[in-house]
Every structure is written in structure tokens, then in C-alpha cells.
Motif scaffolding. Structure first.
Motif, PDB file in Angstrom:
ATOM      1  N   ASP A   1     -29.289   1.293  14.946  1.00  0.00           N
ATOM      2  CA  ASP A   1     -28.336   2.486  15.264  1.00  0.00           C
ATOM      3  C   ASP A   1     -27.618   2.252  16.764  1.00  0.00           C
ATOM      4  O   ASP A   1     -26.614   2.738  16.944  1.00  0.00           O
ATOM      5  CB  ASP A   1     -29.390   3.593  15.570  1.00  0.00           C
ATOM      6  CG  ASP A   1     -29.824   3.913  14.202  1.00  0.00           C
ATOM      7  OD1 ASP A   1     -29.425   3.634  12.996  1.00  0.00           O
ATOM      8  OD2 ASP A   1     -31.065   4.625  14.351  1.00  0.00           O
ATOM      9  N   ARG A   2     -28.351   1.540  17.686  1.00  0.00           N
ATOM     10  CA  ARG A   2     -27.369   1.367  19.037  1.00  0.00           C
ATOM     11  C   ARG A   2     -26.482   0.132  18.556  1.00  0.00           C
ATOM     12  O   ARG A   2     -25.266   0.622  19.122  1.00  0.00           O
ATOM     13  CB  ARG A   2     -28.314   0.578  19.911  1.00  0.00           C
ATOM     14  CG  ARG A   2     -29.251   1.510  20.666  1.00  0.00           C
ATOM     15  CD  ARG A   2     -30.383   0.944  21.435  1.00  0.00           C
ATOM     16  NE  ARG A   2     -30.058  -0.372  22.145  1.00  0.00           N
ATOM     17  CZ  ARG A   2     -30.786  -1.283  22.331  1.00  0.00           C
ATOM     18  NH1 ARG A   2     -32.280  -1.010  22.166  1.00  0.00           N
ATOM     19  NH2 ARG A   2     -30.533  -2.335  22.919  1.00  0.00           N
ATOM     20  N   ASP A   3     -26.477  -0.425  17.748  1.00  0.00           N
ATOM     21  CA  ASP A   3     -25.304  -1.648  17.352  1.00  0.00           C
ATOM     22  C   ASP A   3     -24.407  -0.727  16.750  1.00  0.00           C
ATOM     23  O   ASP A   3     -23.270  -0.990  16.773  1.00  0.00           O
ATOM     24  CB  ASP A   3     -25.932  -2.670  16.469  1.00  0.00           C
ATOM     25  CG  ASP A   3     -24.712  -3.749  16.169  1.00  0.00           C
ATOM     26  OD1 ASP A   3     -24.295  -4.097  17.180  1.00  0.00           O
ATOM     27  OD2 ASP A   3     -24.598  -4.030  14.928  1.00  0.00           O
ATOM     28  N   ALA A   4     -24.556   0.434  15.778  1.00  0.00           N
ATOM     29  CA  ALA A   4     -23.629   1.167  15.200  1.00  0.00           C
ATOM     30  C   ALA A   4     -22.832   1.847  16.220  1.00  0.00           C
ATOM     31  O   ALA A   4     -21.868   2.566  15.646  1.00  0.00           O
ATOM     32  CB  ALA A   4     -24.324   2.127  14.196  1.00  0.00           C
ATOM     33  N   LEU A   5     -23.247   2.250  17.328  1.00  0.00           N
ATOM     34  CA  LEU A   5     -22.483   3.050  18.353  1.00  0.00           C
ATOM     35  C   LEU A   5     -21.488   2.232  19.110  1.00  0.00           C
ATOM     36  O   LEU A   5     -20.737   3.053  19.941  1.00  0.00           O
ATOM     37  CB  LEU A   5     -23.492   3.663  19.377  1.00  0.00           C
ATOM     38  CG  LEU A   5     -24.579   4.668  18.867  1.00  0.00           C
ATOM     39  CD1 LEU A   5     -25.663   4.920  19.872  1.00  0.00           C
ATOM     40  CD2 LEU A   5     -24.000   6.018  18.445  1.00  0.00           C
ATOM     41  N   MET A   6     -21.491   0.913  18.648  1.00  0.00           N
ATOM     42  CA  MET A   6     -20.609   0.137  19.682  1.00  0.00           C
ATOM     43  C   MET A   6     -19.094   0.077  19.163  1.00  0.00           C
ATOM     44  O   MET A   6     -18.901   0.518  17.939  1.00  0.00           O
ATOM     45  CB  MET A   6     -21.022  -1.533  19.399  1.00  0.00           C
ATOM     46  CG  MET A   6     -22.346  -1.934  19.992  1.00  0.00           C
ATOM     47  SD  MET A   6     -22.498  -1.416  21.841  1.00  0.00           S
ATOM     48  CE  MET A   6     -23.228   0.188  21.791  1.00  0.00           C
ATOM     49  N   ILE A   7     -18.259   0.272  20.097  1.00  0.00           N
ATOM     50  CA  ILE A   7     -16.762   0.527  19.907  1.00  0.00           C
ATOM     51  C   ILE A   7     -16.079  -0.781  19.799  1.00  0.00           C
ATOM     52  O   ILE A   7     -16.387  -1.637  20.672  1.00  0.00           O
ATOM     53  CB  ILE A   7     -16.231   1.308  20.737  1.00  0.00           C
ATOM     54  CG1 ILE A   7     -16.965   2.859  21.025  1.00  0.00           C
ATOM     55  CG2 ILE A   7     -14.738   1.744  20.725  1.00  0.00           C
ATOM     56  CD1 ILE A   7     -16.520   3.384  22.243  1.00  0.00           C
ATOM     57  N   GLY A   8     -15.297  -1.000  18.740  1.00  0.00           N
ATOM     58  CA  GLY A   8     -14.647  -2.349  18.661  1.00  0.00           C
ATOM     59  C   GLY A   8     -13.453  -2.306  19.464  1.00  0.00           C
ATOM     60  O   GLY A   8     -12.751  -1.222  19.980  1.00  0.00           O
ATOM     61  N   GLY A   9     -12.735  -3.458  19.862  1.00  0.00           N
ATOM     62  CA  GLY A   9     -11.694  -3.532  20.422  1.00  0.00           C
ATOM     63  C   GLY A   9     -12.034  -4.289  21.976  1.00  0.00           C
ATOM     64  O   GLY A   9     -10.614  -4.402  22.625  1.00  0.00           O
ATOM     65  N   GLY A  10     -13.205  -4.305  22.669  1.00  0.00           N
ATOM     66  CA  GLY A  10     -13.203  -4.629  23.757  1.00  0.00           C
ATOM     67  C   GLY A  10     -13.161  -6.355  23.974  1.00  0.00           C
ATOM     68  O   GLY A  10     -13.189  -7.106  22.888  1.00  0.00           O
ATOM     69  N   LYS A  11     -13.516  -6.877  25.239  1.00  0.00           N
ATOM     70  CA  LYS A  11     -13.465  -8.191  25.226  1.00  0.00           C
ATOM     71  C   LYS A  11     -14.746  -8.896  25.131  1.00  0.00           C
ATOM     72  O   LYS A  11     -14.914 -10.169  24.845  1.00  0.00           O
ATOM     73  CB  LYS A  11     -13.100  -8.556  26.757  1.00  0.00           C
ATOM     74  CG  LYS A  11     -11.657  -8.040  27.067  1.00  0.00           C
ATOM     75  CD  LYS A  11     -11.536  -8.196  28.737  1.00  0.00           C
ATOM     76  CE  LYS A  11     -11.315  -9.493  29.177  1.00  0.00           C
ATOM     77  NZ  LYS A  11     -10.137 -10.270  28.613  1.00  0.00           N
ATOM     78  N   ILE A  12     -15.800  -8.074  24.813  1.00  0.00           N
ATOM     79  CA  ILE A  12     -17.290  -8.629  24.688  1.00  0.00           C
ATOM     80  C   ILE A  12     -17.161  -8.605  23.272  1.00  0.00           C
ATOM     81  O   ILE A  12     -17.009  -7.647  22.458  1.00  0.00           O
ATOM     82  CB  ILE A  12     -18.327  -7.647  25.400  1.00  0.00           C
ATOM     83  CG1 ILE A  12     -18.351  -7.638  26.836  1.00  0.00           C
ATOM     84  CG2 ILE A  12     -19.580  -8.101  24.871  1.00  0.00           C
ATOM     85  CD1 ILE A  12     -19.515  -6.936  27.585  1.00  0.00           C
ATOM     86  N   SER A  13     -17.949  -9.787  22.688  1.00  0.00           N
ATOM     87  CA  SER A  13     -17.599 -10.012  21.237  1.00  0.00           C
ATOM     88  C   SER A  13     -18.895  -9.226  20.590  1.00  0.00           C
ATOM     89  O   SER A  13     -19.644  -8.771  21.278  1.00  0.00           O
ATOM     90  CB  SER A  13     -18.000 -11.405  20.952  1.00  0.00           C
ATOM     91  OG  SER A  13     -19.565 -11.845  21.463  1.00  0.00           O
ATOM     92  N   LYS A  14     -18.675  -9.094  19.181  1.00  0.00           N
ATOM     93  CA  LYS A  14     -19.641  -8.185  18.559  1.00  0.00           C
ATOM     94  C   LYS A  14     -20.898  -8.971  18.401  1.00  0.00           C
ATOM     95  O   LYS A  14     -22.027  -8.400  18.410  1.00  0.00           O
ATOM     96  CB  LYS A  14     -18.904  -8.013  16.994  1.00  0.00           C
ATOM     97  CG  LYS A  14     -17.710  -7.262  17.096  1.00  0.00           C
ATOM     98  CD  LYS A  14     -17.497  -6.990  15.510  1.00  0.00           C
ATOM     99  CE  LYS A  14     -16.227  -6.057  15.521  1.00  0.00           C
ATOM    100  NZ  LYS A  14     -15.802  -5.866  13.664  1.00  0.00           N
TER     101      LYS A  14
END
Length: 205
Positions: A60-73
Motif C-alpha cells: 500500500d505504501r508503494d501504491a502511494l508513490m507518485i511517478g515523475g521524480g528523480k528517485i527510481s521506482k
């Protein structure tokens, strides 16, 4: 022949005959894009620590992540699987774009609140915005920096008033304030009649 402009991870080549104004605008847009990526990363970092504090599981925490940043998935996913603040920090350090300066102290001070981590990230963004404002004085950066400074000023005053109304000590109030800037100082004074005196120095007016 070409004009070479470097901006962090990107390199652009423009004809020497290109107008200097457009070269400046290109650098400005690249720096703005980079700043937005950092803002996304900081939001993801806060969500990682907040989700861990609230007992949210890794998926669930991983699902909260927002894409588009410099830190990779991949790094964010590894951080989501960590079960401690130290584990999250260790995972984030695998990202070359992650600045861990001051994070060890901020995490140690976050036993009861995430305010130290939030303040640290806000200070990093403000330092970055101030630097970009100097590099691009005719861009939108000085305006953005000024607006963020005033927003922070209002937040601190609001926190000051609410803290005094709740009977909190000056030390507790100052510990929860977001204080950044080399010359910024704050003095909190209260009286039994709830007369407030405060001084915010070093903030752009």
C-alpha cells in the motif's frame, strides 16, 4: 559549431546563431523541471515515513508513490518494503539524487513527529529555489521563492498563535516551526493575558 548548455542530467546543443534569450529560457525551463522532480521526490519521502509510522504495509505504501521524480521506482519499492525508519533511509540512499545531509539527526528527532524531516526537506527546496533565483533573476524563480517565503511565514505565525493558545512552551513551539534561512531568527514571548510578541527576521518582505 554549437553552443553547449549543461543542466544537471541533460546536455543540449544549440546553434551559435541562436538568440541568447532562448538559451537562457531553455536553462530556466530545465531547472524548473528539475525542481518539480525534487518536489515529487520529497512528497514520496514524506509518504514513506508517514506510511511506516501509521502501520501501512509495503504494497500500500508503494501504491502511494507518485511517478515523475528523480528517485527510481525500484528504489521507492525497496523503501516501501522496509520496516523501520533506518531501513527506509538506507534504501533511499541507493538513489544518486537523494541528498541525505542531516537526515540521521532528523530521524532521531522524529520520535513523536515528522516535523524535523518535513522541515529538512523544506529547507533543501528553499535553498535550491534561492540558488535558482540568483541564477535566473528575470525568470519566475524569484517570484516563486518570495511566495513560498510568505507562505512559510504565515504557517509559522499560525503555529505560534495556536501553540500559545494550547499552552505549549516556547521550546515546543519553536521545535515544530519550519525555520530555514541563514539569517532567520524567531523569538516567542507570551504573557498571562495572552499578549503575543514575535519577531521574524530574515524573511523577504
Amino acid at each position: 559549431l554549437a553552443y553547449k548548455t549543461l543542466s544537471y542530467r541533460y546536455t543540449y546543443y544549440l546553434p551559435l546563431g541562436s538568440n541568447h534569450f532562448y538559451r537562457i529560457q531553455l536553462n530556466y525551463l530545465i531547472q524548473l523541471f528539475w525542481f518539480l522532480q525534487v518536489e515529487i521526490d520529497h512528497r514520496n519521502i514524506i509518504n514513506q515515513f508517514r506510511g511506516l509510522r501509521q502501520g501501512i504495509n509495503g504494497e500500500d505504501r508503494d501504491a502511494l508513490m507518485i511517478g515523475g521524480g528523480k528517485i527510481s521506482k525500484a528504489v521507492l519499492k525497496t523503501a516501501s518494503m522496509a520496516d523501520s525508519n533506518e531501513g527506509v533511509l538506507e534504501a533511499l540512499r541507493r538513489a544518486t539524487s537523494f541528498d541525505d545531509t542531516g537526515f540521521d539527526d532528523a530521524i532521531q528527532a522524529s520520535a513523536t513527529s515528522l516535523d524535523p524531516v518535513v522541515s529538512l526537506l523544506q529547507e533543501q527546496r528553499n535553498s535550491m529555489m534561492r540558488r535558482f533565483s540568483y541564477l535566473n533573476p528575470l525568470s519566475a524563480f524569484p517570484v516563486i521563492h518570495y511566495i513560498e517565503s510568505k507562505v512559510l511565514e504565515v504557517q509559522n505565525i499560525r503555529l505560534l498563535v495556536r501553540g500559545k493558545a494550547a499552552g505549549l512552551s516556547d521550546e515546543v513551539i519553536e521545535a515544530h516551526m519550519n525555520l530555514w534561512g541563514e539569517k532567520m531568527e524567531i523569538a516567542v514571548v507570551g504573557t498571562p493575558e495572552f499578549t503575543l510578541g514575535f519577531q521574524l527576521a530574515g524573511i523577504s518582505r
